[in-house]
Design an enzyme around this catalytic site. Structure first.
Site, PDB file in Angstrom:
ATOM      1  N   HIS A 235       0.807  -1.219   0.000  1.00 34.31           N
ATOM      2  CA  HIS A 235       0.000   0.000   0.000  1.00 34.31           C
ATOM      3  C   HIS A 235       0.844   1.276   0.000  1.00 34.31           C
ATOM      4  O   HIS A 235       0.342   2.359   0.258  1.00 34.31           O
ATOM      5  CB  HIS A 235      -0.982   0.032   1.169  1.00 34.31           C
ATOM      6  CG  HIS A 235      -1.894  -1.157   1.209  1.00 34.31           C
ATOM      7  ND1 HIS A 235      -2.682  -1.512   0.155  1.00 34.31           N
ATOM      8  CD2 HIS A 235      -2.118  -2.078   2.179  1.00 34.31           C
ATOM      9  CE1 HIS A 235      -3.355  -2.602   0.468  1.00 34.31           C
ATOM     10  NE2 HIS A 235      -3.033  -2.981   1.675  1.00 34.31           N
ATOM     11  N   LYS A 237       3.132   3.854  -2.273  1.00 34.64           N
ATOM     12  CA  LYS A 237       3.345   4.181  -3.676  1.00 34.64           C
ATOM     13  C   LYS A 237       4.826   4.091  -4.045  1.00 34.64           C
ATOM     14  O   LYS A 237       5.686   4.472  -3.252  1.00 34.64           O
ATOM     15  CB  LYS A 237       2.841   5.601  -3.948  1.00 34.64           C
ATOM     16  CG  LYS A 237       1.342   5.715  -3.720  1.00 34.64           C
ATOM     17  CD  LYS A 237       0.885   7.145  -3.538  1.00 34.64           C
ATOM     18  CE  LYS A 237      -0.558   7.169  -3.073  1.00 34.64           C
ATOM     19  NZ  LYS A 237      -0.957   8.498  -2.575  1.00 34.64           N
ATOM     20  N   ASN A 289      -6.234  13.476   1.453  1.00 37.50           N
ATOM     21  CA  ASN A 289      -5.048  13.953   2.163  1.00 37.50           C
ATOM     22  C   ASN A 289      -5.037  15.467   2.124  1.00 37.50           C
ATOM     23  O   ASN A 289      -5.175  16.073   1.060  1.00 37.50           O
ATOM     24  CB  ASN A 289      -3.776  13.395   1.519  1.00 37.50           C
ATOM     25  CG  ASN A 289      -3.661  11.905   1.732  1.00 37.50           C
ATOM     26  OD1 ASN A 289      -3.896  11.411   2.828  1.00 37.50           O
ATOM     27  ND2 ASN A 289      -3.346  11.180   0.697  1.00 37.50           N
ATOM     28  N   ARG A 291      -2.816  17.833   2.484  1.00 36.70           N
ATOM     29  CA  ARG A 291      -1.440  18.352   2.446  1.00 36.70           C
ATOM     30  C   ARG A 291      -0.877  18.182   1.046  1.00 36.70           C
ATOM     31  O   ARG A 291      -1.531  17.607   0.179  1.00 36.70           O
ATOM     32  CB  ARG A 291      -0.591  17.539   3.420  1.00 36.70           C
ATOM     33  CG  ARG A 291      -0.702  16.044   3.101  1.00 36.70           C
ATOM     34  CD  ARG A 291       0.296  15.196   3.812  1.00 36.70           C
ATOM     35  NE  ARG A 291      -0.065  13.796   3.757  1.00 36.70           N
ATOM     36  CZ  ARG A 291       0.201  12.968   2.766  1.00 36.70           C
ATOM     37  NH1 ARG A 291       0.832  13.409   1.702  1.00 36.70           N
ATOM     38  NH2 ARG A 291      -0.163  11.697   2.801  1.00 36.70           N
TER      39      ARG A 291
HETATM   40  P1  ADP Z   1      -4.021   4.691   3.983  1.00 38.64           P
HETATM   41  O1  ADP Z   1      -4.532   5.967   4.565  1.00 38.64           O
HETATM   42  O2  ADP Z   1      -3.555   3.746   5.035  1.00 38.64           O
HETATM   43  O3  ADP Z   1      -3.037   4.887   2.867  1.00 38.64           O
HETATM   44  P2  ADP Z   1      -6.180   4.146   2.053  1.00 38.64           P
HETATM   45  O4  ADP Z   1      -7.605   4.128   2.427  1.00 38.64           O
HETATM   46  O5  ADP Z   1      -5.691   5.321   1.272  1.00 38.64           O
HETATM   47  O6  ADP Z   1      -5.299   3.932   3.370  1.00 38.64           O
HETATM   48  O7  ADP Z   1      -5.844   2.826   1.241  1.00 38.64           O
HETATM   49  C1  ADP Z   1      -4.518   2.516   0.890  1.00 38.64           C
HETATM   50  C2  ADP Z   1      -4.484   1.435  -0.176  1.00 38.64           C
HETATM   51  O8  ADP Z   1      -5.197   0.265   0.289  1.00 38.64           O
HETATM   52  C3  ADP Z   1      -5.189   1.800  -1.477  1.00 38.64           C
HETATM   53  O9  ADP Z   1      -4.343   2.537  -2.335  1.00 38.64           O
HETATM   54  C4  ADP Z   1      -5.497   0.429  -2.005  1.00 38.64           C
HETATM   55  O10 ADP Z   1      -4.308  -0.155  -2.525  1.00 38.64           O
HETATM   56  C5  ADP Z   1      -5.896  -0.369  -0.773  1.00 38.64           C
HETATM   57  N1  ADP Z   1      -7.357  -0.298  -0.521  1.00 38.64           N
HETATM   58  C6  ADP Z   1      -8.008   0.562   0.310  1.00 38.64           C
HETATM   59  N2  ADP Z   1      -9.354   0.374   0.276  1.00 38.64           N
HETATM   60  C7  ADP Z   1      -9.572  -0.648  -0.602  1.00 38.64           C
HETATM   61  C8  ADP Z   1     -10.760  -1.309  -1.098  1.00 38.64           C
HETATM   62  N3  ADP Z   1     -11.989  -0.972  -0.705  1.00 38.64           N
HETATM   63  N4  ADP Z   1     -10.580  -2.307  -2.010  1.00 38.64           N
HETATM   64  C9  ADP Z   1      -9.351  -2.660  -2.429  1.00 38.64           C
HETATM   65  N5  ADP Z   1      -8.207  -2.082  -2.002  1.00 38.64           N
HETATM   66  C10 ADP Z   1      -8.297  -1.090  -1.095  1.00 38.64           C
END
Ligand code: ADP
Length: 447
Positions: A235, A237, A289, A291
């Site tokens: 998770h 990038k 986000n 920021r």
């Molecule tokens: P964080 O704040 O911890 O980065 P996010 O909600 O932005 O959490 O999710 C991070 C990553 O987790 C996403 O980019 C994706 O790869 C995966 N992810 C989050 N929600 C889902 C979902 N509903 N289905 C599939 N993958 C998910």
């Protein structure tokens, strides 16, 4: 306009912000830990204040020390960069109480978006499409099963207070769900001090597409297009692009328009990123986000607009320098995050960089705070630089990226450069044909 900005961060982003301040003729102060006394941004700043020992909680997260540094140096604004205190509502409030401008949104907006349940509710209210799931926190197993059955398996359990990809559990069956719910709650409680979790439909093959937005501080909002950040590991990038190879112009302006309107309706001020999962032509909000993002340079490359300048302008009450119709997308840009890590195992590799040579030429930008002879301290994250490449189209961008990666030399430590050299030659990547699971699968195959 501000007279003096204090930069409450380190590494490449501290230098990035410092450069913008210099261009705008604003004096700079940097705060640093004892481990960063030799850092490039400390050397280049007009003033620097050592605020504590290496651990972040005693230095870069120490609000009192940072406020004291503002008072001592007479800084009238603080740029928080990303990470550290950039999404800390209390920090924004304390600065406001001291008549120091936080270069970012209000504490209240940070608070709403920092709580993922609240953020999702707000997004839905503002007309942003969200992932189907529970309306709020889920505590009872029975309720969880009912919701999961309704939206259909697989589902993902996420911590309301989560961040950085932590606190998420996927359940493929009802039996999985019981365990996933329990582990997610106890992990969230331990990691974030808040065990609230919620349920969402787990999307199987989505792309991660995020929209760069800006509130002008006067109730207006614009978007700067999207970035595709689907290439992720755990998770996190790894490689980001603008525009997304998956969207067409109509989809871009539709989702951009929805986001810009939402930002205006929210009365949001400054830079923000609205993150979506994108599957089968549909967008699903996951979080916002509040920021500047690590990957903001790809947006700068295709729009030609300095987003840090815009942040500073908006925070000082001067509004944005552009209107929506002035924001044009030109060509394609890719960013590679160069980490001091083993390119296969991703184990951190701190140490001394014996030789550092960056690529150059048309369309190449390197944002990095390191140099030959620099000793990477082991206390902080392993990002040592970002390579950002721009071309008139994706094909030219990839050609240039391949060449730039070949020129890049970092000796003395391990870096993720070899991974990017592999990726740039891969057919799926060349075709822009990848989802959020692609990189993990590729790494697991050990090609
Ligand atoms: P964080 O704040 O911890 O980065 P996010 O909600 O932005 O959490 O999710 C991070 C990553 O987790 C996403 O980019 C994706 O790869 C995966 N992810 C989050 N929600 C889902 C979902 N509903 N289905 C599939 N993958 C998910």
């Amino acid at each position: 306009m501000f007279q003096k900005i204090l930069i409450a961060n380190r590494g490449e982003i501290a230098l990035r912000v410092l450069r913008a301040c210099k261009e705008l003729g604003i004096q700079t102060v940097v705060v640093h830990s004892t481990a960063d006394a030799d850092a490039m941004h400390v050397r280049l700043a007009d003033e620097s204040v050592c605020i504590g020992p290496p651990p972040s909680r005693d230095s870069y997260l120490n609000i009192h020390q940072i406020v004291a540094a503002c008072e001592i140096t007479g800084a009238d604004a603080v740029h928080p960069g990303y990470g550290f205190l950039s999404e800390n509502a209390k920090f924004a409030d304390i600065l406001a109480a001291h008549n120091i401008t936080f270069i970012g949104p209000s504490g209240d907006h940070i608070r709403i978006m920092g709580d993922k349940i609240e953020a999702k509710r707000t997004a839905k209210r503002l007309g942003i499409p969200v992932v189907p799931g529970s309306d709020g926190a889920v505590t009872e197993e029975k309720e969880a099963k009912r919701i999961a059955a309704e939206i259909g398996y697989p589902v993902i359990i996420k911590a309301s207070a989560g961040g950085g990809g932590r606190g998420m559990k996927v359940a493929h069956t009802e039996a999985d769900l019981e365990i996933a719910l329990q582990t997610a709650r106890s992990e969230a409680g331990a990691a974030f001090g808040d065990d609230a979790v919620y349920i969402e439909k787990y999307l199987e093959k989505p792309r991660h597409i995020e929209v760069q937005v800006f509130g002008d501080g006067f109730g207006g909002g614009v978007h700067f297009g999207e970035r595709d950040c689907s290439l992720q590991r755990r998770h996190q990038k790894v490689w980001e692009e603008a525009n997304s190879p998956a969207l067409n112009a109509e989809e871009r302006s539709r989702i951009g328009g929805i986001c810009a309107k939402a930002i205006a309706d929210l009365g949001y001020s400054g830079a923000g990123t609205i993150e979506f999962l994108y599957e089968n032509g549909e967008f699903y909000f996951i979080e916002m986000n509040t920021r500047l993002q690590v990957e903001h340079p790809v947006t700068e490359a295709i729009t030609g607009i300095d987003l840090v300048h815009e942040q500073i302008r908006v925070a000082s009450g001067g509004g944005l320098s552009v209107k929506q119709e002035d924001i044009k997308f030109n060509g394609h840009a890719i960013e590679c995050r160069i980490n001091a890590e083993d390119p296969r195992t991703f184990t951190p590799s701190p140490g001394t960089i014996t030789h550092f040579h960056t690529p150059g030429g048309l369309g190449i930008r390197v944002d990095s705070g390191v140099y030959s002879g620099y000793k990477i301290p082991p206390y902080y994250d392993s990002l040592i630089g970002k390579l950002i490449v721009h071309g008139r189209n994706r094909v030219e961008c990839m050609m240039r990226l391949r060449r730039a990666l070949d020129e890049f030399v970092v000796d003395g430590i391990k870096t993720t450069l070899p991974l990017f050299r592999d990726l740039v030659g891969n057919a799926d990547i060349a075709n822009g044909d990848y989802d959020i699971h692609w990189l993990e699968k590729y790494l697991a195959k050990g090609e």
